[in-house]
Design an enzyme around this catalytic site. Structure first.
Site, PDB file in Angstrom:
ATOM      1  N   GLU A 122       0.849  -1.185   0.000  1.00 29.33           N
ATOM      2  CA  GLU A 122       0.000   0.000   0.000  1.00 29.33           C
ATOM      3  C   GLU A 122       0.890   1.241   0.000  1.00 29.33           C
ATOM      4  OE1 GLU A 122      -3.854   1.645   2.508  1.00 29.33           O
ATOM      5  OE2 GLU A 122      -2.218   0.711   3.611  1.00 29.33           O
ATOM      6  N   CYS A 159      -4.900  -3.483   3.313  1.00 27.04           N
ATOM      7  CA  CYS A 159      -4.579  -3.086   4.680  1.00 27.04           C
ATOM      8  C   CYS A 159      -5.746  -3.256   5.672  1.00 27.04           C
ATOM      9  CB  CYS A 159      -4.050  -1.651   4.684  1.00 27.04           C
ATOM     10  SG  CYS A 159      -3.087  -1.218   6.164  1.00 27.04           S
ATOM     11  N   LYS A 219     -10.112   0.557  -2.033  1.00 23.00           N
ATOM     12  CA  LYS A 219     -10.179   0.194  -0.611  1.00 23.00           C
ATOM     13  C   LYS A 219     -11.532   0.574  -0.014  1.00 23.00           C
ATOM     14  CE  LYS A 219      -7.468   0.770   3.656  1.00 23.00           C
ATOM     15  NZ  LYS A 219      -6.281   1.461   4.228  1.00 23.00           N
TER      16      LYS A 219
END
Length: 269
Positions: A45, A158, A118
């Site tokens: 990321e 993440c 995301k």
């Protein structure tokens, strides 16, 4: 399910505020991974920028399909003849003060074949350590999987790691991607256990490239880029600093685990 074995690599970085310097560092590590025989390589990321302030990533955001970050990913995939998972890059959204934090996947000819934005945005307040991603990021809403010549992939980024329902919605995948930038605080406490849990409950390999070190903005990231097998065993890990970890993934192992413990077929909810 695809058959056979293939090698994957997780690239670990300590990215800074200068995009071009980060791209150069990523390029060297992708080439190293390809040289070690990896057919699929994944970046962490924010591989392209970890700025001094939230606004920095907004200033370098790109239109979907156009820009130096995306051009770099396409060229690196084609040059090294690898499938490349581009960690995350800041792409434009409707709000001029925000970005989409997007994981972009390129095939070994440099063609983009998938984009995942995301969904879950990190919020954390420990008094002296605070993060609120929603101030500069617009969340995505779509679960993304894709078929490659080597495996069926499920994409996440993440903080998504803490939400197992996302991975259930992927259906059966062979390899889960988790490019990350975990803080040192939360990483030390939860990173490995969450990665291993996602591998075990989905009976899939997990490939988790991470940021790992002390950054120019003062932030410390946990690192420990990791590859985990469907039984929850850690196949490879890199504690800190830039580098590459590789492991061979075996479709026969996925089949063996799912046959011996058919938990995915036992679901009732």
């Amino acid at each position: 399910m695809t058959e056979g074995k293939f090698k994957v690599a997780a690239v670990q970085m300590v990215s800074g505020p200068e995009v071009q310097a980060n791209l150069a560092a990523a390029g060297e590590l992708i080439a190293r991974a390809a040289g070690e025989g990896a057919r699929l390589v994944a970046l962490p990321e924010y591989f392209c920028i970890l700025g001094l302030r939230d606004r920095d990533k907004v200033m370098v955001r790109e239109a979907d399909g156009h820009g130096p970050i995306q051009d770099f990913l396409a060229a690196a995939a084609a040059r090294n003849r690898v499938w490349l998972v581009g960690g995350s890059a800041p792409l434009e959204c409707a709000d001029p003060d925000k970005v989409r934090n997007s994981c972009l996947v390129y095939d070994d000819a440099g063609r983009r074949v998938a984009r995942y934005d995301k969904i879950h945005l990190f919020g954390f307040d420990l008094g002296t350590e605070r993060f609120q991603e929603s101030r500069s990021i617009e969340p995505g809403a779509e679960v993304v999987t894709l078929q490659t010549p080597y495996a069926r992939l499920g994409l996440s980024i993440c903080y998504d790691l803490r939400f197992p329902e996302l991975y259930r919605k992927m259906g059966e995948v062979d390899l889960i991607l988790v490019p990350s930038s975990f803080t040192a605080t939360t990483g030390k406490a939860h990173w490995e256990m969450l990665l291993r849990a996602r591998a075990v409950e989905n009976q899939a390999y997990v490939l988790a490239p991470a940021q790992g070190g002390h950054h120019q903005n003062g932030r410390d990231t946990w690192g420990h880029s990791m590859i985990v097998d469907p039984w929850g065993e850690v196949l490879a890990v890199l504690a800190g600093g830039p580098g590459v970890v590789c492991a061979e993934l075996d479709h026969a192992e996925i089949a063996r685990v799912r046959l011996s413990l058919p938990a995915l077929t036992h679901r009732v909810m």
